[in-house]
Design a protein around this motif. Structure first.
Motif, short mmCIF file in Angstrom:
data_model
loop_
_atom_site.label_atom_id
_atom_site.label_comp_id
_atom_site.label_asym_id
_atom_site.label_seq_id
_atom_site.Cartn_x
_atom_site.Cartn_y
_atom_site.Cartn_z
N VAL A 10 25.60 13.19 -76.06
CA VAL A 10 26.66 14.33 -76.16
C VAL A 10 26.10 15.58 -76.72
O VAL A 10 25.09 15.32 -77.36
CB VAL A 10 27.94 13.88 -76.72
CG1 VAL A 10 28.65 12.84 -76.11
CG2 VAL A 10 27.50 13.24 -78.11
N HIS A 11 26.54 16.45 -76.57
CA HIS A 11 25.97 17.91 -77.05
C HIS A 11 26.94 18.19 -78.42
O HIS A 11 27.96 17.68 -78.73
CB HIS A 11 25.96 18.98 -76.18
CG HIS A 11 27.37 19.53 -75.62
ND1 HIS A 11 28.31 20.29 -76.26
CD2 HIS A 11 27.91 19.51 -74.25
CE1 HIS A 11 29.48 20.44 -75.42
NE2 HIS A 11 29.13 19.82 -74.41
N ARG B 137 24.53 1.94 -72.87
CA ARG B 137 23.29 2.61 -73.63
C ARG B 137 23.82 3.85 -74.33
O ARG B 137 23.61 4.04 -75.46
CB ARG B 137 22.02 3.11 -72.62
CG ARG B 137 21.26 3.93 -73.35
CD ARG B 137 20.20 4.70 -72.15
NE ARG B 137 19.25 5.67 -72.88
CZ ARG B 137 18.43 6.36 -72.22
NH1 ARG B 137 18.39 6.47 -70.67
NH2 ARG B 137 17.71 7.29 -72.70
N PHE B 138 24.81 4.78 -73.43
CA PHE B 138 25.30 5.78 -74.06
C PHE B 138 26.41 5.89 -74.80
O PHE B 138 26.75 6.75 -75.81
CB PHE B 138 25.36 7.00 -72.81
CG PHE B 138 24.05 7.63 -72.26
CD1 PHE B 138 23.09 8.19 -73.14
CD2 PHE B 138 23.71 7.07 -70.93
CE1 PHE B 138 21.98 8.45 -72.49
CE2 PHE B 138 22.68 7.66 -70.59
CZ PHE B 138 21.55 8.33 -71.32
N ALA B 139 27.33 4.78 -74.71
CA ALA B 139 28.36 4.42 -75.75
C ALA B 139 27.65 3.99 -76.87
O ALA B 139 28.27 4.63 -78.16
CB ALA B 139 29.08 3.32 -75.36
N ARG C 212 28.22 6.34 -80.32
CA ARG C 212 28.47 5.58 -81.99
C ARG C 212 27.55 6.08 -83.08
O ARG C 212 28.03 6.36 -84.18
CB ARG C 212 28.77 4.20 -81.66
CG ARG C 212 29.94 3.82 -80.97
CD ARG C 212 30.04 2.20 -80.65
NE ARG C 212 30.85 1.84 -79.81
CZ ARG C 212 30.43 1.22 -78.69
NH1 ARG C 212 29.20 0.88 -78.23
NH2 ARG C 212 31.29 0.86 -77.44
N GLN C 213 26.23 5.92 -82.50
CA GLN C 213 25.33 6.13 -83.76
C GLN C 213 25.22 7.74 -84.14
O GLN C 213 25.19 8.06 -85.42
CB GLN C 213 23.78 5.91 -83.30
CG GLN C 213 23.68 4.41 -82.80
CD GLN C 213 22.43 4.17 -82.29
OE1 GLN C 213 21.44 4.96 -81.95
NE2 GLN C 213 22.33 2.83 -81.62
N ASP C 214 25.55 8.80 -83.16
CA ASP C 214 25.50 10.11 -83.42
C ASP C 214 26.81 10.36 -84.32
O ASP C 214 26.79 11.14 -85.08
CB ASP C 214 25.58 10.92 -82.16
CG ASP C 214 24.36 10.64 -81.57
OD1 ASP C 214 23.21 10.39 -81.94
OD2 ASP C 214 24.34 11.26 -80.05
N MET C 215 27.74 9.63 -83.94
CA MET C 215 29.03 9.93 -84.79
C MET C 215 28.79 9.42 -86.08
O MET C 215 29.43 10.22 -86.94
CB MET C 215 30.45 9.47 -83.99
CG MET C 215 30.53 10.20 -82.69
SD MET C 215 30.76 12.22 -82.75
CE MET C 215 29.32 12.68 -81.78
N ALA C 216 28.32 8.31 -86.29
CA ALA C 216 28.23 7.78 -87.47
C ALA C 216 27.39 8.76 -88.56
O ALA C 216 27.53 8.81 -89.73
CB ALA C 216 27.46 6.40 -87.37
N ALA C 217 26.09 9.18 -87.84
CA ALA C 217 25.21 9.94 -88.33
C ALA C 217 25.94 11.24 -89.03
O ALA C 217 25.90 11.75 -90.04
CB ALA C 217 24.00 10.40 -87.55
N VAL D 252 31.42 10.46 -89.29
CA VAL D 252 32.68 10.17 -88.45
C VAL D 252 33.05 8.71 -88.77
O VAL D 252 32.20 7.77 -87.99
CB VAL D 252 32.43 10.50 -86.94
CG1 VAL D 252 34.05 10.31 -86.44
CG2 VAL D 252 32.45 12.21 -86.98
N ALA D 253 34.14 8.49 -89.21
CA ALA D 253 34.40 7.00 -89.15
C ALA D 253 34.79 6.43 -87.99
O ALA D 253 35.39 7.24 -87.10
CB ALA D 253 35.63 6.70 -90.02
N PRO D 254 34.27 5.00 -87.67
CA PRO D 254 34.70 4.62 -86.43
C PRO D 254 36.46 4.39 -86.25
O PRO D 254 36.97 4.28 -87.19
CB PRO D 254 34.07 3.29 -86.35
CG PRO D 254 34.13 2.73 -87.79
CD PRO D 254 33.62 4.34 -88.37
N PRO D 255 37.08 4.69 -84.96
CA PRO D 255 38.34 4.45 -84.70
C PRO D 255 38.67 2.85 -84.99
O PRO D 255 37.89 2.14 -85.04
CB PRO D 255 38.47 4.88 -83.16
CG PRO D 255 37.14 4.51 -82.60
CD PRO D 255 36.18 4.66 -83.79
#
Length: 456
Positions: free
Chosen positions: A37-38, A92-94, A98-103, A106-109
């Motif tokens: 994702v960008h 792979r991209f899911a 998740r890794q990008d959002m965690a960085a 962003v808390a997981p839903p």
């Protein structure tokens, strides 16, 4: 403290009152997982992560769902190009998402539904629409009958006749009305598909979110959020099919839309070569600075990315973390109080620019007072925005793509101390230059010399 939110459907800024204060429900449209994702895709998750934090402070139970779209023509195309099953692409991209959002902090839903795990639910919703006369079958497709829902277009402010007049694409011959959209479509042997009453096929994109929302949050939810680019047709279609499938029941009580991110005044696009991937940016810049940049503008307004903006974000965090590093140690017994001005700013339709200004004022006060209470209030208030949650030394020692050789740095600093003690200032300056060449800045204090990674 009351929370007011701008509702894109009513076009008013109203006090938020949940349907059930004991179970506040919120849904955010998640990614279609066929590539990284960008940074523009990250604005919504970051902004609405702040909203979830604010809601959790005010309500005992917030159920937050963010979906994964793992069946889509773009996924099919990527799998075909790489000659692998679609699951290889989506998993792979899911995971990367998740890794990008965690960085980015962003808390997981609470719930992360995937479309492929809800095919049965999707089929059931389509059957409800057919039974209620809001859908029809044509040439192996099931389509939503837009004229059967007179309120269509209320969210986006579009008139169906104007949409018809402005249509530029060739309309499929099996459609009764040019604005009708696909709920189910047939799959050829080489494409992923599932058995259904209408033959082997796969769901349309819009029906997936409606079915997953109803399955996990209920037929009426408190908040539905997403990018303004999804307002039409995706969210408009969600409203139509959810309302009609559930006998006219209101689908979402609040609709929130974040503005788009541009690149130095220009739209991000592959053709312009200015698409910035989160996966790459977190290797170049501190992830917390990326988060701060995404929060600097009001979420409903456009936001511009630039090198100057990210440099400013880094410098701001440098200043705030310096307050924490140089300030007094905060005992565990010190109250962690969120300053009312910060909470008030966020409670006013997520006014993050004002909230950040209030944080700067708190940092100035903590710097001047040098009290544990002031530092604790700064940290607790920043936590509501997902900021200042790491140790100051960790902040100052990150930011380089290359691993930092701390042993070598400490050895050079020890040699520099010896050179200064011997009044060999030429050697001391040479060591400072050597550290700078390694991307390390040093700061001499009364008691010790601190070092940090040069981030920008």
């Amino acid at each position: 403290m009351p929370i007011t939110l701008y509702n894109s459907l009513t076009r008013t800024n109203d006090t938020f009152v949940p349907l059930d204060p004991q179970r506040v429900t919120m849904y955010l449209c998640g990614p279609t997982v066929y590539n990284y994702v960008h940074i523009g895709n990250a604005r919504g998750p970051v902004v609405f992560d702040v909203l979830v934090r604010l809601l959790r402070k005010n309500y005992p139970n917030v159920v937050f769902a963010r979906n994964i779209t793992d069946v889509d023509d773009k996924i099919n195309a990527a799998a075909a190009q790489q000659q692998v099953p679609i699951q290889v692409i989506t998993e792979r991209f899911a995971d990367a998402y998740r890794q990008d959002m965690a960085a980015l902090g962003v808390a997981p839903p609470d719930i992360e539904p995937c479309a492929t795990a809800h095919i049965h639910t999707i089929v059931e919703m389509i059957e409800q629409l057919l039974a209620r006369g809001h859908a029809y079958v044509a040439e192996g497709h099931v389509l939503f009958d837009v004229p059967s829902y007179p309120q269509y277009g209320e969210l986006s402010g579009r008139d169906t006749e104007e949409m018809l007049a402005g249509a530029r694409v060739e309309v499929a011959p099996y459609k009764r009305h040019p604005t009708d959209f696909v709920l189910w479509k047939p799959s050829s042997d080489e494409l992923p598909g599932w058995d259904s009453p209408w033959g082997r096929g796969r769901p349309g994109w819009h029906i997936e979110c409606s079915a997953m929302t109803a399955a996990h949050l209920g037929e009426t939810i408190d908040i539905h959020a997403g990018g303004v680019d999804l307002q039409f047709p995706h969210h408009e279609n969600e409203i139509a099919q959810s309302t009609c499938a559930h006998g006219g029941r209101l689908f979402a009580r609040w609709w929130l839309h974040n503005g788009l991110l541009s690149f130095e005044g220009r739209k991000m696009s592959k053709s312009l070569g200015n698409v910035l991937l989160v996966h790459e940016l977190v290797q170049r810049y501190p992830a917390e600075a990326l988060r701060l940049l995404l929060l600097r503008g009001h979420y409903r307004q456009p936001l511009d990315w630039s090198e100057h903006a990210i440099t400013q974000a880094i410098q701001t965090l440098d200043g705030w973390y310096r307050v924490l590093r140089d300030g007094p140690t905060v005992p565990e017994t010190t109250p962690r109080r969120i300053h009312p001005a910060v909470e008030a700013a966020l409670s006013d339709d997520l006014n993050t620019p004002l909230a950040l200004a209030e944080l700067s004022a708190l940092a100035d006060r903590a710097r001047t007072e040098a009290s544990a209470e002031a530092v604790a209030e700064l940290v607790a208030s920043a936590a509501l925005l997902g900021l200042l949650q790491q140790e100051p030394e960790a902040w100052f020692r990150q930011g380089s793509q290359q691993a930092v050789d701390e042993a070598r740095i400490e050895a050079l600093l020890a040699e520099r101390r010896e050179a200064r003690a011997a009044r060999n200032f030429a050697r001391a300056d040479a060591i400072r230059d050597e550290l700078a060449a390694l991307g390390i800045a040093i700061e001499d204090g009364a008691q010790q010399t601190r070092w940090s990674v040069i981030k920008a």
